[in-house]
Design a protein around this motif. Structure first.
Motif, PDB file in Angstrom:
ATOM      1  N   THR A   1      14.157  82.672  48.045  1.00  0.00           N
ATOM      2  CA  THR A   1      14.485  81.697  47.018  1.00  0.00           C
ATOM      3  C   THR A   1      13.261  81.447  46.144  1.00  0.00           C
ATOM      4  O   THR A   1      12.135  81.750  46.537  1.00  0.00           O
ATOM      5  N   THR A   2      13.509  80.886  44.976  1.00  0.00           N
ATOM      6  CA  THR A   2      12.408  80.389  44.165  1.00  0.00           C
ATOM      7  C   THR A   2      12.232  78.893  44.383  1.00  0.00           C
ATOM      8  O   THR A   2      11.134  78.417  44.640  1.00  0.00           O
ATOM      9  N   SER A   3      13.307  78.148  44.321  1.00  0.00           N
ATOM     10  CA  SER A   3      13.207  76.685  44.280  1.00  0.00           C
ATOM     11  C   SER A   3      13.862  75.976  45.450  1.00  0.00           C
ATOM     12  O   SER A   3      13.802  74.750  45.519  1.00  0.00           O
ATOM     13  N   GLY A   4      14.500  76.686  46.352  1.00  0.00           N
ATOM     14  CA  GLY A   4      15.141  76.029  47.489  1.00  0.00           C
ATOM     15  C   GLY A   4      16.297  75.166  47.026  1.00  0.00           C
ATOM     16  O   GLY A   4      17.224  75.642  46.382  1.00  0.00           O
TER      17      GLY A   4
ATOM     18  N   PRO B   1      13.417  70.898  51.921  1.00  0.00           N
ATOM     19  CA  PRO B   1      12.592  72.086  52.226  1.00  0.00           C
ATOM     20  C   PRO B   1      13.431  73.354  52.147  1.00  0.00           C
ATOM     21  O   PRO B   1      14.549  73.390  52.665  1.00  0.00           O
ATOM     22  N   CYS B   2      12.905  74.378  51.487  1.00  0.00           N
ATOM     23  CA  CYS B   2      13.755  75.526  51.145  1.00  0.00           C
ATOM     24  C   CYS B   2      14.278  76.264  52.361  1.00  0.00           C
ATOM     25  O   CYS B   2      15.309  76.931  52.282  1.00  0.00           O
ATOM     26  N   HIS B   3      13.594  76.141  53.523  1.00  0.00           N
ATOM     27  CA  HIS B   3      14.060  76.901  54.685  1.00  0.00           C
ATOM     28  C   HIS B   3      15.426  76.416  55.172  1.00  0.00           C
ATOM     29  O   HIS B   3      16.053  77.087  55.994  1.00  0.00           O
ATOM     30  N   VAL B   4      15.899  75.265  54.671  1.00  0.00           N
ATOM     31  CA  VAL B   4      17.224  74.812  55.107  1.00  0.00           C
ATOM     32  C   VAL B   4      18.323  75.784  54.658  1.00  0.00           C
ATOM     33  O   VAL B   4      19.390  75.825  55.263  1.00  0.00           O
TER      34      VAL B   4
ATOM     35  N   MET C   1      12.750  82.236  56.035  1.00  0.00           N
ATOM     36  CA  MET C   1      12.923  81.931  54.614  1.00  0.00           C
ATOM     37  C   MET C   1      11.652  82.372  53.906  1.00  0.00           C
ATOM     38  O   MET C   1      10.556  81.922  54.255  1.00  0.00           O
ATOM     39  N   ILE C   2      11.821  83.220  52.906  1.00  0.00           N
ATOM     40  CA  ILE C   2      10.660  83.744  52.189  1.00  0.00           C
ATOM     41  C   ILE C   2      10.757  83.304  50.731  1.00  0.00           C
ATOM     42  O   ILE C   2      11.506  83.884  49.942  1.00  0.00           O
ATOM     43  N   PRO C   3      10.023  82.252  50.354  1.00  0.00           N
ATOM     44  CA  PRO C   3      10.123  81.759  48.974  1.00  0.00           C
ATOM     45  C   PRO C   3       9.165  82.509  48.049  1.00  0.00           C
ATOM     46  O   PRO C   3       8.275  81.908  47.458  1.00  0.00           O
ATOM     47  N   ALA C   4       9.344  83.814  47.921  1.00  0.00           N
ATOM     48  CA  ALA C   4       8.459  84.625  47.085  1.00  0.00           C
ATOM     49  C   ALA C   4       8.957  84.634  45.648  1.00  0.00           C
ATOM     50  O   ALA C   4       8.930  85.656  44.961  1.00  0.00           O
ATOM     51  N   ALA C   5       9.437  83.477  45.196  1.00  0.00           N
ATOM     52  CA  ALA C   5       9.878  83.279  43.817  1.00  0.00           C
ATOM     53  C   ALA C   5      10.846  84.387  43.397  1.00  0.00           C
ATOM     54  O   ALA C   5      11.756  84.726  44.135  1.00  0.00           O
TER      55      ALA C   5
ATOM     56  N   TYR D   1      11.885  90.751  49.075  1.00  0.00           N
ATOM     57  CA  TYR D   1      11.089  90.470  50.277  1.00  0.00           C
ATOM     58  C   TYR D   1      12.010  90.328  51.490  1.00  0.00           C
ATOM     59  O   TYR D   1      11.714  90.807  52.589  1.00  0.00           O
TER      60      TYR D   1
ATOM     61  N   ALA E   1       7.336  88.492  40.307  1.00  0.00           N
ATOM     62  CA  ALA E   1       7.433  87.044  40.440  1.00  0.00           C
ATOM     63  C   ALA E   1       6.165  86.331  40.004  1.00  0.00           C
ATOM     64  O   ALA E   1       5.083  86.919  39.968  1.00  0.00           O
TER      65      ALA E   1
END
Lengths: 448, 412
Positions: free
Chosen positions: B112-115, B144-147, B164-168, B174, B397
């Motif tokens: 995700t970028t923004s969760g 929190p984006c991992h949800v 959860m990989i928030p690599a935008a 990823y 990204a």
């Protein structure tokens, strides 16, 4: 000069080590860096942990950070937290740190210290691909929230492009890469307290795959009004006049929040040898599992811890009886701490006469720094291996009866013990259980 | 890198779920992309009246409830709603729930970028309204984006590794790479891999302030392109080892060949001026997949439609492909759905999987005038039928993170 503390078995390890660059190659820790409320000195961090000092106390800037001190102050029931203080102007002398937010600054400082300790000089970073895997909970929720509020209040034209760049959750990892010239794989792992353990596991795998020459791995988390207030409103914070973090203790009331960053410098054993730098520890294995009840059903949570640990032990080819110490993730939330303790009981019931395994929870001293906390736990284990001591769980007095088990020795006093293999565990707020197995560098490969 | 040569398991795509501004459902999205349908519309999810540009790629008329069985859709954020919509399709498509695979052997990797930005936007609204007292557990519990990954696992009772990989904007790729490794290392038997992002006033405001949003249409590689178009959506792919897929008689869309990751370490929001990082990611992906640049017959471009991205991406592709670059079709579906952020490369992974199976390539729409600085074959305006043996999916990204994934036509 090479450090001599890694011991006489070093040559044997090198002879025994498996093929270079491949799925089996050992990945070693060649340095580390940190910043926390005690500062940046790792020796000092270790002295405080062994002395059982709290890293937390009344925070001075929680409300001020949000820029509206008086009205926000009134919303806070407590100000107890482990807050980092540093003067950015002095710390980043001569370089423009303004585009980097607080999370990014913490990560940059920990990375600087880790690169120095592992001797990845600027010149070497130009020739090699050094990467970064960073654990986080929120990214910088302060940056994101302030950006949004400015857009609403002043109007969208008045937000700053630099702030927008920092609203992405991987901003701290990106800023750290730019600051230090880290051109290797750059990754951010979100997940709160177990995230840094996942990041270290990911870095181990990426190194074995040859995707980077070295990796910094760990995590960073900032303290800010927004997250502090959110945790307060969710009922997660320790209560009382002088809130304390009391892992495993029946008197635990919740978390004491902390900020900081910790990073380990990792590379393959063959590269470390090539560079003439000593291994300080070996990342032997990692494992993770998910509790679909997210902590609501204890048996499911316990099973997740059990499975994560067994998966890490299998990856490390280590038997439960070989584990000399556990650096647990418990932080003072009774239900979560119970699940972790019962999960450990279930694994270590099979010790086959090796005696109880010492268990300690450093968050009793450090507080809960979410994205960074797994890296602090791992760093503490590496320091225990180096110093031959295991810190106690600060403040542990009332262990609930059903957590008392013949296989676990919840430490209430400092223990003189040089672990050969240790386990780090963490259970997140949302059901993620992660475990990491770390060995002493002089433990012979494949040793029982 | 462990590749097929070293005896590493072959990993295949056996399920696809899609939700995007052009529609909901794999077949709907795929057919509309091939038709060249423009999914961009007026922004309705927040008041965009103070912005110069007011269009974007929203998923309109989206009812999450049919896709949910266990969680309450009203209690989760929109990114989770989109992700569960895509995941339900993918799980059903691959028959995961009938596969007699232990839930403990099924993992989730999401990008995700923004969760869940809606949760922080609610917090900010209350903050500004002087109603902080009304903030409850939903803020730190739901933000929190991992949800997103946790919600997927809870909805389907999947108890394997969860990350959860928030690599935008490269996060979907990823997640594909992480899932590939988790399966090859035997950490799980089935992985759900994907990405999700919800339309957000924060993201829109940021890109607007950068002057990056196109006023009307998104025109990647066109000489007069005026910018990107924020969007939302999700894609989830089911990945498993070939032997398992064959044993349970699964339909196979494509084989995941390999992936490459790199970091520019150059600038937070601007790519390296020569496209060096992007080129390194492509080369690493080709090497990992044991694919030759000559074999690549489709590139799914990052292709945001900003003047800089498309120019630098062209340079990077030329760096890697040399003269072959003139003969490889490279299209950007962002011309139709906008830039769906962390979902983008997951959606494009689905597109690559479908392209290699069907031998059809979606177009870059709104292409009017060639740009000498973007002189690649961008499949202008019309879908193309052409055998695709190997497809490459590129994503770049903020933070200088680059990720490329290779998909191969499955030929047994």
């Amino acid at each position: 000069m090479r450090r001599s503390s890694s011991g006489a078995l070093k040559d044997e390890v090198i002879v025994n080590s498996t093929q270079t660059n491949g799925p089996e190659e050992r990945v070693v820790v060649t340095g580390f860096g940190t910043i926390c409320s005690w500062g940046e000195d790792v020796d000092q961090l270790w002295r405080h942990l062994c002395a059982g000092d709290p890293a937390y106390g009344p925070s001075s800037s929680l409300a001020e950070q949000a820029g509206d001190a008086l009205s926000l102050q009134a919303h806070l029931q407590t100000h107890s937290a482990a807050e980092v203080s540093f003067d950015p102007r002095a710390r980043f002398l001569g370089r423009n740190i303004r585009p980097v937010d607080r999370t990014g600054r913490l990560a940059i400082i920990a990375a600087e210290n880790a690169l120095e300790s592992s001797r990845w000089t600027e010149e070497l970073r130009g020739e090699h691909l050094v990467g970064l895997s960073l654990g986080t909970l929120f990214g910088s929720v302060q940056t994101i929230s302030a950006f949004d509020r400015r857009g609403l209040e002043a109007g969208p034209k008045y937000v700053k492009p630099l702030d927008f760049a920092n609203t992405v959750i991987n901003a701290a990892a990106g800023q750290t890469a730019i600051w230090h010239g880290l051109r290797g794989t750059n990754s951010t792992v979100a997940g709160g307290s177990p995230a840094a353990l996942q990041a270290i596991g990911q870095a181990r795998d990426l190194l074995r795959a040859g995707r980077a020459d070295a990796m910094l791995a760990g995590g960073a988390e900032e303290l800010c009004f927004e997250s502090f207030y959110g945790f307060q409103q969710a009922g997660h914070l320790a209560t009382g006049e002088d809130p304390q973090a009391l892992p495993f203790d029946a008197r635990g009331t919740g978390l004491v929040l902390a900020e900081g960053a910790a990073l380990l410098a990792l590379e393959t054993e063959s590269r470390a040898r090539e560079r003439g730098i000593d291994a300080r520890a070996v990342i032997l294995g990692h494992g993770s599992a998910f509790d679909p009840s997210r902590g609501r059903k204890e048996p499911s949570a316990v099973r997740a811890v059990d499975r994560a640990v067994r998966s890490a032990l299998a990856d490390a080819r280590v038997e439960p009886g070989e584990i000399d110490v556990v650096f647990a993730g418990s932080a003072g939330r009774p239900a979560a701490d119970r699940a972790e303790a019962l999960g450990l009981q279930s694994v270590f019931a099979e010790r086959n006469g090796s005696g109880p395994v010492p268990v300690t929870a450093v968050k009793a001293c450090l507080g809960e720094s979410f994205g960074a906390s797994g890296a602090f736990q791992t760093l503490a284990l590496v320091l225990a291996i180096e110093h031959g001591q295991v810190p106690a769980t600060r403040g542990l007095e009332q262990l609930p009866d059903d957590l008392v088990a013949p296989s676990l020795d919840f430490r209430r006093q400092l223990l003189d013990l040089r672990p050969r293999v240790g386990l780090v565990t963490s259970m997140g707020l949302d059901g993620n259980a992660v475990a990491l197995v770390v060995g002493a560098p002089d433990r012979p490969v494949g040793a029982p | 890198m462990r590749s097929r040569r070293d005896g590493a398991a072959r990993i295949v795509v056996t399920g696809i779920g899609l939700v995007a501004p052009v529609g909901i459902g794999r077949e709907t999205v795929w057919s509309r992309l091939l038709e060249g349908k423009d999914g961009i519309s007026e922004v309705e999810s927040f008041d965009a009246s103070r912005h110069a540009a007011q269009r974007g790629g929203e998923v309109k008329h989206f009812d999450p409830s049919p896709w949910f069985r266990r969680l309450n859709p009203e209690l989760v954020g929109r990114a989770t709603q989109l992700a569960i919509c895509a995941a339900r399709q993918a799980v059903d498509d691959a028959g995961v729930l009938d596969a007699s695979v232990e839930p403990e052997r099924i993992g989730v990797a999401m990008g995700t970028t923004s969760g869940e930005p809606g949760r922080v936007e609610d917090f900010d609204d209350r903050y500004l309204a002087g109603e902080l007292d009304q903030v409850g557990g939903e803020f730190v519990g739901g933000y929190p984006c991992h949800v997103i990954a946790a919600n997927l696992a809870e909805e389907f009772d999947f108890a394997g590794p969860n990350i959860m990989i928030p690599a935008a904007c490269a996060a979907g790729n990823y997640a594909m790479g992480y899932a590939l490794d988790a399966l090859r290392d035997g950490r799980s038997d089935i992985m759900l891999a994907g990405g999700a992002d919800a339309f957000s006033r924060i993201t829109y405001t940021g890109f607007a302030r950068l002057g990056a949003i196109a006023p009307e249409v998104c025109q990647p590689f066109d000489k007069n392109r005026q910018g990107m178009m924020p969007g939302e959506g999700s894609a989830v792919l089911v990945l498993e080892r070939l032997e398992d897929a064959v044993a349970r008689g699964s339909e196979i869309y494509a084989e995941v060949g390999g992936y490459g990751l790199s970091c520019d370490a150059h600038h937070m929001t601007a790519a390296h001026p020569e496209g060096d990082g992007a080129a390194r990611a492509m080369r690493q992906a080709l090497e990992h997949a044991e694919a030759d640049a000559e074999e690549v017959s489709y590139i799914s471009a990052h292709g945001t439609g900003t003047p800089t991205n498309d120019r630098l991406e062209t340079k990077a592709v030329r760096q890697v492909f040399g003269s072959r670059a003139d003969r490889v079709p490279i299209s950007s579906i962002k011309s139709m759905i906008g830039h769906t952020m962390g979902a983008a490369s997951a959606i494009e992974s689905a597109v690559c999987s479908l392209a290699v199976r069907e031998g059809r390539i979606p177009p870059t729409i709104h292409f009017e005038e060639a740009d000498p600085e973007c002189d690649l074959d961008c499949v202008p305006n019309e879908a193309r039928e052409i055998p695709v043996a190997v497809a490459m999916n590129n994503a770049y990204a903020f933070g200088g993170n680059n990720a490329s994934v290779i998909f191969r036509r499955f030929e047994g």
